[in-house]
Write a protein that holds these residues in place. Structure first.
Motif, short mmCIF file in Angstrom:
data_model
loop_
_atom_site.label_atom_id
_atom_site.label_comp_id
_atom_site.label_asym_id
_atom_site.label_seq_id
_atom_site.Cartn_x
_atom_site.Cartn_y
_atom_site.Cartn_z
N TYR A 108 14.96 -9.20 6.98
CA TYR A 108 14.06 -8.40 6.17
C TYR A 108 13.63 -9.15 4.90
CZ TYR A 108 11.84 -4.25 4.22
OH TYR A 108 10.92 -3.38 3.71
N PHE A 109 14.54 -9.92 4.33
CA PHE A 109 14.14 -10.75 3.19
C PHE A 109 13.00 -11.67 3.59
CE2 PHE A 109 18.28 -10.01 0.89
CZ PHE A 109 17.70 -9.60 -0.30
N ASP A 110 13.01 -12.17 4.82
CA ASP A 110 11.98 -13.10 5.28
C ASP A 110 10.61 -12.43 5.43
OD1 ASP A 110 13.81 -15.16 5.40
OD2 ASP A 110 14.20 -14.94 7.55
N VAL A 111 10.59 -11.15 5.84
CA VAL A 111 9.30 -10.50 6.14
C VAL A 111 8.92 -9.41 5.14
CG1 VAL A 111 9.50 -10.98 8.61
CG2 VAL A 111 10.35 -8.81 7.71
N ASN A 112 9.80 -9.09 4.22
CA ASN A 112 9.56 -7.99 3.29
C ASN A 112 8.22 -8.14 2.56
OD1 ASN A 112 10.00 -5.74 1.61
ND2 ASN A 112 11.20 -6.92 0.14
N GLY A 113 7.32 -7.18 2.79
CA GLY A 113 6.03 -7.17 2.13
C GLY A 113 4.94 -7.98 2.80
#
Length: 208
Positions: free
Chosen positions: A69-74
């Protein structure tokens, strides 16, 4: 405020792939959104594992989810119609704004910055900012204390039963928007003081 379904769907399925599980369709994944990342992870691996197996695998699954999720967040998140306009109008009317979400704060802050919403808010609380998250009223009661306002002077705006229950428990009024993630439940079935089509409509109803 934000349509984050695609980001979450990608992160969930990458997590599941890391556990050797088949991907979930979008609707199934999003039906688990709304009570924080821990609940999302437990529910999405609970499709395949028993309750006891979920607890055994939870730590690994949570680490995988956070990584992805850090990779794709936003990356694919977009504001719903009327969000920026509504927040601008609220600020113009002199309203003080706080963002209260069950999303962990480490995900919340970069998401709000990436989508241009961060600077509208004086206060931002995530699901891990306190010991409890919505539907518990703890976050909203802290906002009342921060703004030095009685709960009846606060209007919460949300898209789910969690928002409604938190507002009612805190003693705040609550408006509901018909978009977002409400566990498959119709927003008309959620206790509120009214349903508004957008934050812009809410801004026109709320007086400073």
């Amino acid at each position: 405020m934000l349509h984050t379904a695609q980001d979450l769907h990608i992160a969930v399925n990458r997590m599941r792939a890391g556990l050797g599980l088949a991907p979930l369709d979008l609707d199934t994944a999003i039906s688990f959104v709304g009570k924080g990342a821990e609940n999302l992870v437990r529910k999405t691996i609970g499709v395949d594992f028993s309750e006891s197996e979920v607890e055994l695998r939870f730590k690994e699954a949570m680490a995988l989810f956070e990584q992805h999720y850090f990779d794709v967040n936003g990356e694919f998140a977009t504001a719903y119609p009327g969000v920026h306009e509504g927040l601008q109008e609220m600020k113009r009317k002199g309203l003080r704004l706080a963002c209260v979400t069950n999303k962990p704060i480490a995900f919340t802050l970069p998401l709000l910055k990436k989508t241009g919403l961060h600077d509208y808010f004086e206060i931002i609380y995530g699901g891990d900012s306190f010991a409890k998250k919505k539907p518990d009223p703890m976050q909203l009661l802290q906002v009342c204390a921060d703004f030095d306002l009685a709960p009846e002077q606060i209007v919460a705006i949300g898209d789910s039963i969690n928002d409604s229950q938190a507002a009612r428990a805190a003693g705040c009024r609550v408006l509901a928007v018909p978009y977002g993630y409400n566990h498959g439940q119709a927003i008309q079935d959620v206790d509120s003081d009214g349903i508004v089509s957008s934050l812009l409509e809410a801004a026109h109803l709320i007086s400073s």
